[in-house]
Design an enzyme around this catalytic site. Structure first.
Site, PDB file in Angstrom:
ATOM      1  N   HIS A 241       0.828  -1.219   0.000  1.00 28.86           N
ATOM      2  CA  HIS A 241       0.000   0.000   0.000  1.00 28.86           C
ATOM      3  C   HIS A 241       0.858   1.264   0.000  1.00 28.86           C
ATOM      4  CE1 HIS A 241      -3.702  -2.328   1.025  1.00 28.86           C
ATOM      5  NE2 HIS A 241      -2.830  -3.084   1.669  1.00 28.86           N
TER       6      HIS A 241
ATOM      7  N   SER B 175      17.070  17.079 -17.833  1.00 21.70           N
ATOM      8  CA  SER B 175      16.289  18.313 -17.821  1.00 21.70           C
ATOM      9  C   SER B 175      16.936  19.363 -18.707  1.00 21.70           C
ATOM     10  CB  SER B 175      16.174  18.852 -16.388  1.00 21.70           C
ATOM     11  OG  SER B 175      15.540  20.118 -16.382  1.00 21.70           O
TER      12      SER B 175
ATOM     13  N   LYS C 267      20.492  16.882 -13.368  1.00 19.29           N
ATOM     14  CA  LYS C 267      19.336  16.006 -13.144  1.00 19.29           C
ATOM     15  C   LYS C 267      19.377  14.842 -14.136  1.00 19.29           C
ATOM     16  CE  LYS C 267      14.355  16.467 -12.236  1.00 19.29           C
ATOM     17  NZ  LYS C 267      13.838  15.273 -12.899  1.00 19.29           N
TER      18      LYS C 267
ATOM     19  N   GLU D 241      10.850   4.717 -18.031  1.00 20.17           N
ATOM     20  CA  GLU D 241       9.732   5.521 -18.540  1.00 20.17           C
ATOM     21  C   GLU D 241       9.354   5.085 -19.955  1.00 20.17           C
ATOM     22  OE1 GLU D 241      10.933   9.574 -16.055  1.00 20.17           O
ATOM     23  OE2 GLU D 241      11.553   9.327 -18.140  1.00 20.17           O
TER      24      GLU D 241
END
Length: 469
Positions: A191, A321, A327, A334
């Site tokens: 959860h 980025s 970054k 993805e």
């Protein structure tokens, strides 16, 4: 026949048309180009190859049986071999969204082979009185039995050449990481909340097992693709075929492809039902669904670096980025999710197309052909990329993993059988409110001795998987 240096004139039942002299497709393909300027998507190379193998097998068998002259049979065979080797690949030009059942693509193949065969025989492109796309290349065949066979062959080729090798490499890479990380304890999460400790290695071993099971399901489903309706001709009766053609052509295809193919017991059924494709697509979709889950897990476990889990480090493969320096994003994971979503969409389209047949034919086969083979190939390519550019380079942040495991309130679960559920719940609540450790509170309340507590809260022991009894 040739009209001038730039064009030749071809004729079909609808009339005459000028065809550029340099192209190998003919008048029916030209009409399809004009009619179906839809997506710009052309037939997949694997699908073209499947059609070519069928045409080679049928030319061999029809030549053996005396249905077409031997010189024409040999010229067609040579033409298919040349194209399979890489020649004339730009001549297959009909849009994916085309005439129902795939007649336009089928005639594109027939015309290219006929015109190349004419050249091999020393004749001119377009002289279909010598070599006909319909009467020779397509002898004893119909779009209605060739296309469902091509989908089967294309699916098997895509699985063999792309998806199965990718899965095998991914499973090996996950098992290697499982062994590398087997002694690292981390907090489990259910959860998205703290749960009992687990081994980081077992996370990776579980993923390897999941992919292994999916590969087994896909192998089982793909057995349906090995049963061919080739020889059914227009409606599944075998009209205009030699009595020995049906069995012999499947034998030859098996030899060409080194795949154990067999003729269907009922030609009409094989032509009407798209169930084999739905079955394979469903197995592919099922794999995609778990790949989404795995890719999301990788992203969560690598989240941060300062404000997330950061239990593992995915290899950075490109700057993340255009505005934030330094970054790096989990781009391979993805990408994997996006491809999987596309595969799920294709599966839905295949299901809709499969139920849309009427009477003796399903005319939605071109959509099924593209979506099924494309699904297999993009998923295989995705898994290969994920393995090579992500999984193989993953490293573990052992200190972070252990810190989360030691700080998890879920460790109180191990105390249940020693101090009771209610006492354990009270200890957990107090730990959360005061910031004291579970160990400190249990000792302060005198619920257990320090020695017993050390044994019960042994992370190594708690995270070990119990063997089957």
């Amino acid at each position: 026949m040739t009209n001038n240096t730039d064009f030749r004139i071809e004729r079909d039942s609808m009339g005459d048309r000028s065809i550029p002299s340099n192209v190998y497709y003919g008048i029916q393909t030209l009409r399809a180009i004009e009619n179906f300027a839809i997506s710009g998507l052309k037939p997949l190379p694997t699908y073209v190859n499947a059609c070519l193998y069928i045409k080679k097998a049928t030319a061999i068998v029809n030549g053996e049986l005396g249905c077409i002259p031997q010189d024409i049979s040999q010229a067609i065979i040579q033409a298919t071999d040349e194209i399979l080797a890489g020649n004339l690949r730009d001549q297959f030009v009909v849009d994916v969204y085309q005439a129902g059942a795939g007649t336009s693509h089928h005639m594109n193949v027939n015309e290219v082979l006929a015109n190349r065969a004419l050249e091999i025989l020393g004749d001119e492109k377009g002289n279909y009185k010598r070599v006909s796309p319909n009467d020779h290349v397509n002898y004893g065949q119909s779009t209605n039995d060739v296309i469902p066979t091509a989908i089967r062959i294309g699916g098997l080729l895509a699985l063999t050449n792309t998806l199965h090798p990718a899965l095998e490499a991914a499973i090996l890479a996950l098992e290697a990481k499982a062994n590398e990380f087997q002694d690292i304890v981390k907090s489990g999460r259910t959860h998205l909340q703290d749960a009992v400790p687990v081994r980081l290695g077992e996370n990776f071993r579980a993923w390897a097992y999941i992919l292994t099971e999916h590969q087994n399901r896909i192998y089982t489903a793909s057995g349906d693709l090995m049963v061919l309706g080739l020889g059914g001709s227009a409606a599944g009766t075998g009209l205009n075929t030699h009595p020995q053609y049906r069995g012999r052509v499947v034998e030859v295809l098996s030899e060409l492809l080194n795949i154990p193919l067999e003729p269907t017991p009922h030609l009409m059924a094989a032509m009407q039902s798209m169930a084999p494709f739905v079955n394979v697509s469903g197995a592919i979709r099922n794999l995609a669904q778990d790949l989404v889950k795995i890719s999301h897990d990788l992203r969560l476990m690598d989240s941060g670096p300062k404000t997330g889990f950061k239990e593992i480090q995915l290899p950075p493969v490109q700057p993340g980025s255009s505005i934030m320096p330094g970054k790096y994003n989990p781009v391979m994971a993805e990408m994997t999710s996006m491809v999987c979503f596309q595969v799920m969409g294709y599966d839905n389209a295949i299901a809709l197309a499969a139920q849309a047949g009427q009477l003796e034919l399903n005319v939605m086969m071109p959509l099924i052909a593209y979506d099924l083979i494309h699904s297999i190939e993009i998923l295989g390519n995705t898994i290969s990329s994920l393995t090579q550019r992500c999984i193989q380079g993953i490293t573990a942040n052992q200190e972070r993993c252990v810190a989360y495991a030691e700080g998890s309130l879920a460790l109180v679960t191990a105390l249940n059988t020693h101090i009771g559920y209610l006492n354990a719940a009270a200890v957990a609540k107090e730990s959360l409110e005061t910031g004291k450790s579970l160990r400190q509170i249990v000792l302060e309340k005198g619920l257990m001795t320090e020695a017993d507590l050390a044994t019960v809260l042994d992370l190594e022991q708690m995270s070990a998987i119990l063997p089957l009894s």
